[in-house]
Write a protein that holds these residues in place. Structure first.
Motif, PDB file in Angstrom:
ATOM      1  N   GLY A 120       0.811  -1.205   0.000  1.00 28.76           N
ATOM      2  CA  GLY A 120       0.000   0.000   0.000  1.00 28.76           C
ATOM      3  C   GLY A 120       0.849   1.260   0.000  1.00 28.76           C
ATOM      4  O   GLY A 120       0.505   2.258  -0.649  1.00 28.76           O
ATOM      5  N   LEU A 121       1.977   1.246   0.717  1.00 31.94           N
ATOM      6  CA  LEU A 121       2.880   2.399   0.721  1.00 31.94           C
ATOM      7  C   LEU A 121       3.495   2.620  -0.655  1.00 31.94           C
ATOM      8  O   LEU A 121       3.633   3.756  -1.109  1.00 31.94           O
ATOM      9  CB  LEU A 121       3.971   2.212   1.781  1.00 31.94           C
ATOM     10  CG  LEU A 121       3.536   2.433   3.219  1.00 31.94           C
ATOM     11  CD1 LEU A 121       4.606   1.937   4.185  1.00 31.94           C
ATOM     12  CD2 LEU A 121       3.232   3.899   3.466  1.00 31.94           C
ATOM     13  N   VAL A 122       3.861   1.534  -1.337  1.00 34.21           N
ATOM     14  CA  VAL A 122       4.394   1.665  -2.697  1.00 34.21           C
ATOM     15  C   VAL A 122       3.330   2.272  -3.609  1.00 34.21           C
ATOM     16  O   VAL A 122       3.626   3.154  -4.429  1.00 34.21           O
ATOM     17  CB  VAL A 122       4.886   0.294  -3.234  1.00 34.21           C
ATOM     18  CG1 VAL A 122       5.169   0.354  -4.720  1.00 34.21           C
ATOM     19  CG2 VAL A 122       6.121  -0.161  -2.478  1.00 34.21           C
ATOM     20  N   SER A 123       2.082   1.828  -3.453  1.00 32.94           N
ATOM     21  CA  SER A 123       0.995   2.394  -4.260  1.00 32.94           C
ATOM     22  C   SER A 123       0.793   3.872  -3.941  1.00 32.94           C
ATOM     23  O   SER A 123       0.577   4.685  -4.839  1.00 32.94           O
ATOM     24  CB  SER A 123      -0.310   1.638  -4.018  1.00 32.94           C
ATOM     25  OG  SER A 123      -0.187   0.308  -4.430  1.00 32.94           O
ATOM     26  N   THR A 124       0.874   4.234  -2.683  1.00 32.81           N
ATOM     27  CA  THR A 124       0.692   5.624  -2.275  1.00 32.81           C
ATOM     28  C   THR A 124       1.826   6.501  -2.784  1.00 32.81           C
ATOM     29  O   THR A 124       1.591   7.615  -3.263  1.00 32.81           O
ATOM     30  CB  THR A 124       0.605   5.726  -0.732  1.00 32.81           C
ATOM     31  OG1 THR A 124      -0.473   4.911  -0.284  1.00 32.81           O
ATOM     32  CG2 THR A 124       0.395   7.152  -0.281  1.00 32.81           C
ATOM     33  N   LEU A 125       3.073   6.000  -2.693  1.00 32.69           N
ATOM     34  CA  LEU A 125       4.219   6.777  -3.172  1.00 32.69           C
ATOM     35  C   LEU A 125       4.248   6.863  -4.692  1.00 32.69           C
ATOM     36  O   LEU A 125       4.783   7.806  -5.253  1.00 32.69           O
ATOM     37  CB  LEU A 125       5.530   6.156  -2.674  1.00 32.69           C
ATOM     38  CG  LEU A 125       5.782   6.197  -1.172  1.00 32.69           C
ATOM     39  CD1 LEU A 125       7.014   5.379  -0.826  1.00 32.69           C
ATOM     40  CD2 LEU A 125       5.947   7.629  -0.701  1.00 32.69           C
ATOM     41  N   GLY A 126       3.709   5.856  -5.361  1.00 32.90           N
ATOM     42  CA  GLY A 126       3.714   5.835  -6.819  1.00 32.90           C
ATOM     43  C   GLY A 126       5.002   5.313  -7.420  1.00 32.90           C
ATOM     44  O   GLY A 126       5.164   5.305  -8.643  1.00 32.90           O
ATOM     45  N   GLY A 167       8.588   2.492  -6.418  1.00 34.19           N
ATOM     46  CA  GLY A 167       9.304   1.657  -5.460  1.00 34.19           C
ATOM     47  C   GLY A 167       8.927   0.197  -5.531  1.00 34.19           C
ATOM     48  O   GLY A 167       8.038  -0.213  -6.270  1.00 34.19           O
ATOM     49  N   GLU A 168       9.653  -0.592  -4.746  1.00 37.98           N
ATOM     50  CA  GLU A 168       9.437  -2.019  -4.614  1.00 37.98           C
ATOM     51  C   GLU A 168       9.436  -2.366  -3.133  1.00 37.98           C
ATOM     52  O   GLU A 168      10.006  -1.647  -2.324  1.00 37.98           O
ATOM     53  CB  GLU A 168      10.565  -2.813  -5.280  1.00 37.98           C
ATOM     54  CG  GLU A 168      10.648  -2.677  -6.767  1.00 37.98           C
ATOM     55  CD  GLU A 168      11.801  -3.504  -7.328  1.00 37.98           C
ATOM     56  OE1 GLU A 168      12.142  -4.540  -6.714  1.00 37.98           O
ATOM     57  OE2 GLU A 168      12.346  -3.109  -8.355  1.00 37.98           O
ATOM     58  N   ILE A 169       8.809  -3.487  -2.810  1.00 34.04           N
ATOM     59  CA  ILE A 169       8.837  -3.950  -1.421  1.00 34.04           C
ATOM     60  C   ILE A 169       9.907  -5.024  -1.290  1.00 34.04           C
ATOM     61  O   ILE A 169      10.178  -5.775  -2.235  1.00 34.04           O
ATOM     62  CB  ILE A 169       7.463  -4.468  -0.948  1.00 34.04           C
ATOM     63  CG1 ILE A 169       7.008  -5.668  -1.771  1.00 34.04           C
ATOM     64  CG2 ILE A 169       6.432  -3.372  -0.988  1.00 34.04           C
ATOM     65  CD1 ILE A 169       5.780  -6.366  -1.201  1.00 34.04           C
ATOM     66  N   ARG A 170      10.536  -5.065  -0.136  1.00 35.51           N
ATOM     67  CA  ARG A 170      11.561  -6.065   0.149  1.00 35.51           C
ATOM     68  C   ARG A 170      11.402  -6.551   1.574  1.00 35.51           C
ATOM     69  O   ARG A 170      11.250  -5.764   2.498  1.00 35.51           O
ATOM     70  CB  ARG A 170      12.968  -5.477   0.006  1.00 35.51           C
ATOM     71  CG  ARG A 170      13.351  -5.043  -1.377  1.00 35.51           C
ATOM     72  CD  ARG A 170      13.855  -6.235  -2.163  1.00 35.51           C
ATOM     73  NE  ARG A 170      14.007  -5.963  -3.564  1.00 35.51           N
ATOM     74  CZ  ARG A 170      15.124  -5.613  -4.166  1.00 35.51           C
ATOM     75  NH1 ARG A 170      16.204  -5.449  -3.449  1.00 35.51           N
ATOM     76  NH2 ARG A 170      15.154  -5.420  -5.456  1.00 35.51           N
ATOM     77  N   PHE A 171      11.449  -7.871   1.746  1.00 34.58           N
ATOM     78  CA  PHE A 171      11.406  -8.474   3.072  1.00 34.58           C
ATOM     79  C   PHE A 171      12.825  -8.508   3.633  1.00 34.58           C
ATOM     80  O   PHE A 171      13.765  -8.897   2.939  1.00 34.58           O
ATOM     81  CB  PHE A 171      10.835  -9.889   3.007  1.00 34.58           C
ATOM     82  CG  PHE A 171      10.767 -10.567   4.339  1.00 34.58           C
ATOM     83  CD1 PHE A 171       9.757 -10.243   5.230  1.00 34.58           C
ATOM     84  CD2 PHE A 171      11.709 -11.508   4.705  1.00 34.58           C
ATOM     85  CE1 PHE A 171       9.689 -10.861   6.466  1.00 34.58           C
ATOM     86  CE2 PHE A 171      11.643 -12.126   5.933  1.00 34.58           C
ATOM     87  CZ  PHE A 171      10.641 -11.802   6.823  1.00 34.58           C
TER      88      PHE A 171
END
Length: 190
Positions: free
Chosen positions: A154-160, A162-166
């Motif tokens: 959701g943060l990536v969608s909000t920022l527009g 980026g990628e998520i990483r565990f």
């Protein structure tokens, strides 16, 4: 020149085909035997060297009999995707999430503006600070709990961007989610 008296060693019988005191005539083909030994030694050294290189470099070097057998290609299992949580009001307060923002881009004070935007939008923010490196190219949202993947998406969608990483929990111990802004992030309005 001095001349010496002849003795019994000066007269050789005619049936002995010797030249000099101990040498006989060279046998025919004797040079090919030396060449064959040299060729064999060269081949052993070359193939031994190629084999050693193929073991050391973990490459097949394009030589068929030194090639390592290809491992069977397996198709990856389908990855279950998580629905991004884009509305911060739907985050369960019992999760007690905090989000930190680190600025890895060359633009100064970018972390503060992103922090303020996310706080205004209702995200549970922790702190904002410059990253240790200021030449990071890509924006990432790091999360350490698999249950927080929806919030990270959701943060990536909000920022527009980026990628998520565990990551392991000890990488960013101060917060459950950490946004590292890269130079690919453009502030809203630009």
């Amino acid at each position: 020149m001095a001349s010496y008296p002849k003795d019994r060693f000066d007269e050789q019988p005619d049936d002995v085909e010797r030249v000099g005191a101990h040498r006989g005539p060279k046998r025919r083909g004797r040079g090919w035997i030396g060449f064959a030994w040299a060729l064999l030694a060269t081949g052993v050294l070359v193939f031994g060297g190629l084999f050693a290189l193929s073991q050391y470099l973990d490459d097949d070097l394009g030589i068929p009999f030194f090639a390592t057998p290809a491992e069977p290609v397996s198709t990856p299992e389908p990855v279950e995707t998580v629905e991004p949580l884009t509305d911060p009001a739907t985050i369960d307060p019992e999760r007690a999430l905090t989000i930190d923002v680190l600025n890895g881009s060359p633009e100064s004070a970018l972390q503060t503006s992103v922090f303020d935007e996310l706080t205004t939008a209702g995200w549970p923010m922790g702190s904002a600070a410059p990253a240790s490196a200021r030449d990071i190219e890509d924006t990432y949202v790091y999360y350490s709990n698999p249950d927080d993947e929806d919030v990270a998406s959701g943060l990536v969608s909000t920022l527009g961007v980026g990628e998520i990483r565990f990551v392991e929990p000890d990488v960013f111990p101060a917060a459950e989610l950490t946004i590292v802004l890269g130079s690919d992030y453009l502030p809203s309005g630009e």
